[in-house]
Scaffold this active site. Structure first.
Site, mmCIF file in Angstrom:
data_model
loop_
_atom_site.group_PDB
_atom_site.id
_atom_site.type_symbol
_atom_site.label_atom_id
_atom_site.label_comp_id
_atom_site.label_asym_id
_atom_site.label_seq_id
_atom_site.Cartn_x
_atom_site.Cartn_y
_atom_site.Cartn_z
ATOM 1 N N GLU A 166 11.061 92.677 132.868
ATOM 2 C CA GLU A 166 11.293 94.068 133.286
ATOM 3 C C GLU A 166 11.713 94.958 132.114
ATOM 4 O O GLU A 166 12.597 95.796 132.243
ATOM 5 C CB GLU A 166 12.344 94.133 134.400
ATOM 6 C CG GLU A 166 11.921 93.456 135.689
ATOM 7 C CD GLU A 166 10.665 94.082 136.301
ATOM 8 O OE1 GLU A 166 10.514 95.300 136.209
ATOM 9 O OE2 GLU A 166 9.841 93.321 136.845
ATOM 10 N N GLY A 191 4.776 84.866 139.375
ATOM 11 C CA GLY A 191 5.252 83.775 140.228
ATOM 12 C C GLY A 191 4.326 83.584 141.411
ATOM 13 O O GLY A 191 3.828 84.561 141.983
ATOM 14 N N THR A 205 1.670 91.584 133.541
ATOM 15 C CA THR A 205 1.775 91.032 132.186
ATOM 16 C C THR A 205 0.587 90.130 131.848
ATOM 17 O O THR A 205 0.104 89.395 132.694
ATOM 18 C CB THR A 205 3.083 90.230 132.078
ATOM 19 O OG1 THR A 205 4.170 91.127 132.275
ATOM 20 C CG2 THR A 205 3.224 89.568 130.728
#
Lengths: 666, 666
Positions: A434, A191, A152
């Site tokens: 997702e 993350g 992303t």
């Protein structure tokens, strides 16, 4: 009340439960051995004192939270590592561990190492060539390096084709040049990316020989292994505070013409040779597999988080007493209010529904995966559509019902010591990550419209859509669970038919295909949602029937009640649809309402037993309101006293600001 | 993109708006002068540099947040003080300032001094005798003391009669003895109570001459004015971290036989004489007035917070481009997706609906209050029921639509720099505070059942319930706004009738009145909600018609579209009810759906203009996604860089934990 006593209301609830709680726990775990295994893991991890926070993390600064999470993540990894059975196949491990929530006992807001295991290692397995895999998987599994997965960007999420990061092959040096041509091309969200990882699998637009070759994966070192400084040409940082997941260290990543060797492109599928020749992968659809896999995990996760929230709310509702029903009686447990039962019991039933559905979907996934390995791709589109649909519904319902559980605890649900706000913070992003929910529903709608048009041409339908071919109207309302399931299928069929009509009408009126699709999209998403509802109810019923035959009668009865409650709840939520597409009458509605209210009454004595059977240890619930002993008020006070503001009777700001202010001197 | 340029998509949206934005702002503010006054206040406050945070508060520790909030609260108070017009009557001030949101530009999570002004001073005004008022009001208004208001306890909230704190009069010393007999008797929640206030109005169960005399207010000094230490017999502290409002310093308060002089009971209504004789107040119903007042403020607040959220989401949706509608076109603004319009435009319309309704309710309140002062109590019950109902619906709808706005921004809505999560944190507790929503709906249901039974006896009904008497069925569906309003009234009437039938049936079957009520309560709350829906739609339509006659035609058209959208949206949400209680046909539903989709299309070009007209300054929106200039991505990055974790390229935890870990040494 003593620190070891159990609240007497909770004790008496437990005494009146009509089924064996341990039997239900075993059923949920998939067998007694799984329950034992899960508990062994919990015992081991929770016996490590250093994993417990003295000051709850909500009182720390953002930076302190991260540093504390790193400390715990490493310790947690090592404790877990010792518990693993290396001989256990991956597949089996997942099937067995699907109710393992031990992670949430250590991190209220998740671990900064999570992506290394959940995304980085699977990306190596799924996308690296054999040779690459040998090298990187070893380093990753030994945690010689810490990685993450960057797809992303600031400007693009669900729409993957729109990603802007480029990887341009330079045959002169046999390198790829990674570049972020704009600010919106910066990777954003992964993350661990901010300060934790030193490697990263980066998805970028490949260009070679002047041609665009689609999105490809690259293994990129982002920090020096010795100093941890970002490498030249790499801009790294943290994206800032969020609604939740504040300890996972989400980061951004930008490239300024950063060069990496050719062999850093992960070449299991597509390849670039030394001279820059591009070879496409055998089948790009194979990557769907991973997406489906992650969505199965989400459905299961949603069921687990919802189970946590409703455990907290039901136990609290058994302890909390409020108002008067009758002037002469004591204040009732709020669980005795039918409105409270209406809020909570559907949460219990929904958790069961999605946990059954996740297992069913998992088996479906395993079957299709083995077909894929044998070169058979036929069932992949159906699986993809099912996974989209179930991810959307489970994420939506869990968010609504976790919030409803929180609000059902009144003001105390607003306290972080209830752990309900944080649970919502972990559940709600599943509607976005997702695959954004509306985008996914439109993908499902696309597969439904396609199936509809095929059906009209007399072509066969996949099993989950076969009901579309049933053109018979329902003559007489059948209020049984199976009758209502059939009614839901009629609703879905009717709504699909109607949205196709709208879509085609708009085209006939002169709109382009795309504009007509957009204009009909509110109807199309509603049709896709109805399709999903029909599937969940049907799977919940069928899988419960299939898996409960060896259970004791009282437990089977309790589970059947949950299936019926779930079915009636959704029928009553969708009366407009049922009135439109089935011969439902006002009298039938009244019957269903009465049955629904009777069911609440039947479930009431089992409510605490049902949530006890989810078998969350207090450390996993992490909630002053939900602990097994029901010492709600004592725990609320104990938690409050942990606030560092309570460490001193007078805060320094009194002398600095308040006193001079009140004396008119400020 | 330069720091002063406006995003070109937003600029072109503004160019195509069909009405005059400033005209709408003036309409919302209640006149051009009010707009100017509001902007003057904003200019003044926002010119104070020291009120701005260098490090956003989400990065501070819990304790630092509080200390920073105290610093700013004092400064903010002084700046505002200089702007007040002391000659302006309280009533007029509120009517004029209802769109003043400047507070939220200074505090993302509210002020620790808020309760002093919002509850402590009004409690003195409303409950102190003249003599007491002279003394305390002066001290409070000069901020020589800081106070708060303590009613809710750990064990009791909405059910006020259940409060456990006792105040026992001791005629020997002419003192009241305040005591918390249990842990659940501890006061819990009051803002500022923990470390800020040194005085507090405490609600306690009065006992004198061995008799219980109900809940009464007491002025209690809780901290030493010189040292700020809690006084002997008083236990004070902070209740801990919450979902929101973390800077208001919510506290707990327990008493250990703490004595206060007799004159500290606030004696405007009830009194205790020196010898302990109790005299009840003239009319206990008068205190309803304050509750209604607070609920009007809540309805207005909900409208304002929702306007903020939808401003952020609409502007972001005009800037964000994603996916492809047509292969050859560039990625469209996501605001062009009809599903996105469906999510957001109802938020704009709903904010208008509740802001109109709040003003209408305010006028109603003012009228009834003046009647009260003349001794006329007749209209108080209706006002009370209306305020309950509208508080519930506005809090429910605002929470749902703020979350929908957040989710409509995808992942970026999860960032605290969007300010959407915090906005939800400030909105959602309104479903719990000042009367828990379900409890209030049941109160409304009680008034409806009473009205229904009176109607059957031929007695007259209050204006807001007069539709119950209309027994004529609707013969033919009328899809106009007024036709749908009438249909909503039929739905409410039908649902009330049905829940009364259930309630009476349960009694006939042998249940007690209370058990029958409880068993019918799911139906009863649904009926009360339908009643509220009918009122909001009707008031929105009538008040818009009444107040827009002097507006320009394009603006009137835009406002009428919002009224129609709101009406159709709720009709489509409640198809089941309409099919049951009105002659709505499938064809009528299709018509409404088409009209709804057409309305979205008509509102589309005005969407940015509509949110611009809410006229929130960037400092009030506090959002990287919602700023006027649309520099979304630049601001997201600027905000991220403020994270203290980004102040150093390598966090200390690398050397302490990560490096030894990766080297296998930890």
């Amino acid at each position: 009340m003593s620190k070891t006593a159990v609240n007497k209301d909770l004790a008496s609830e437990r005494a009146k439960c009509e089924f064996n709680v341990e039997e239900l726990t075993n059923y949920l775990d998939g067998g007694r051995e799984n329950t034992a295994r899960r508990r062994r893991i919990e015992d081991k991890v929770l016996s490590v004192e250093e994993l417990k926070d003295v000051v709850p993390e909500e009182y720390l600064s953002h930076k302190e939270k991260y540093e504390n999470a790193i400390r715990k993540a490493i310790l947690f990894y090592k404790v877990q590592k010792n518990l693993e059975d290396p001989k256990q196949p991956e597949n089996e491990r997942i099937r067995i561990n699907y109710r393992n929530m031990i992670n949430s006992a250590i991190f209220k807001d998740n671990s900064p190492l999570a992506l290394h295991f959940v995304m980085f290692i699977p990306a190596i397995i799924g996308q690296a060539s054999d040779e690459q895999r040998d090298y990187w998987l070893k380093r990753a599994k030994n945690v010689e390096i810490i990685g993450t997965y960057a797809q992303t960007e600031l400007g693009h999420g669900t729409f993957i084709r729109g990603l802007e990061t480029t990887a341009t092959y330079d045959p002169a040096t046999e390198e790829f040049v990674l570049h972020s041509p704009t600010l919106t091309a910066y990777k954003w969200w992964p993350g661990g990316l901010a300060h934790t990882a030193n490697y990263c699998v980066v998805m970028a637009q490949l260009y070679t020989k002047g041609k665009s070759c689609g999105i490809q994966p690259f293994m990129v070192q982002i920090r020096d292994e010795e100093t941890h400084m970002p490498l030249p040409g790499i801009k790294l940082g943290e994206i800032g505070a969020k609604l939740g997941f504040n300890t996972v260290n989400n980061g951004f990543l930008g490239f300024d013409n950063h060069r990496i060797p050719r062999d850093r492109m992960l070449m299991k599928n597509a390849q670039v040779s030394k001279d820059g020749t591009f070879t496409a992968g055998a089948n790009s659809k194979l990557t769907y597999g991973t997406m489906v896999y992650v969505r199965v995990l989400i459905v299961n996760n949603m069921a687990n988080f919802l189970a946590k929230a409703v455990t907290i709310a039901v136990r609290y509702s058994a302890v909390r007493r409020q108002s008067k029903l009758k002037p002469e009686d004591p204040e009732p447990q709020i669980l005795d209010y039918v409105t409270q039962q209406h809020k909570l019991f559907i949460g219990i039933a929904t958790s069961h529904a999605y946990s059954r559905t996740a297992l069913w979907l998992w088996d479906h996934y395993a079957k299709v995966t083995s077909e894929l390995n044998a070169g058979k791709l036929d069932n992949l589109p159906e699986l993809h559509s099912l996974a989209c649909c179930l991810k959307v519904l489970s994420a939506t319902d869990a968010a609504v019902l976790v919030e409803r559980s929180r609000l059902a605890c009144g003001g105390h649900g607003y306290m972080l010591s209830s752990n309900l706000p944080q649970t919502y913070g972990l559940v709600t992003p599943a509607s976005t990550y997702e695959g954004e929910n509306t985008v996914l529903l439109l993908q499902v709608a696309r597969s439904l419209v396609k199936a509809w048009q095929q059906m009209l041409k007399g072509k066969p339908l996949t099993p989950s859509m076969s009901y579309l071919a049933d053109q018979n109207r329902i003559d007489r309302w059948d209020g049984s669970v199976n009758g209502i399931i059939r009614a839901f299928q009629k609703v879905a069929r009717g709504k699909i038919a109607w949205s196709v009509t709208c879509f085609e009408k708009y085209q006939k009126e002169g709109l382009s295909y795309e504009d007509a699709w957009n204009k009909a999209s509110v109807q199309l998403t509603a049709a896709a949602e109805s399709h999903g509802r029909a599937i969940v109810v049907q799977v919940f019923k069928a899988e419960t029937d299939r898996t409960t035959s060896s259970l004791s009668l009282p437990l089977r009865k309790a589970l059947d009640q949950l299936v019926e409650l779930f079915t009636l709840y959704w029928a009553l939520e969708r009366l407009g649809d049922l009135l439109l597409y089935t011969p439902l009458s006002e009298g039938d509605i009244r019957d269903m309402q009465t049955r629904y209210e009777e069911l609440l009454e039947k479930i009431r004595p089992n409510a605490v037993g049902l949530v006890d059977a989810f078998d969350f240890r207090d450390e996993i619930l992490n909630s002053a309101l939900g602990a097994y002993d029901g010492r709600v008020y004592e725990r609320l006070m104990e938690e409050a006293l942990k606030s560092p503001l309570n460490a001193e009777p007078v805060n320094s700001s009194f002398h600095k600001y308040l006193k001079p202010f009140m004396r008119g001197k400020l």
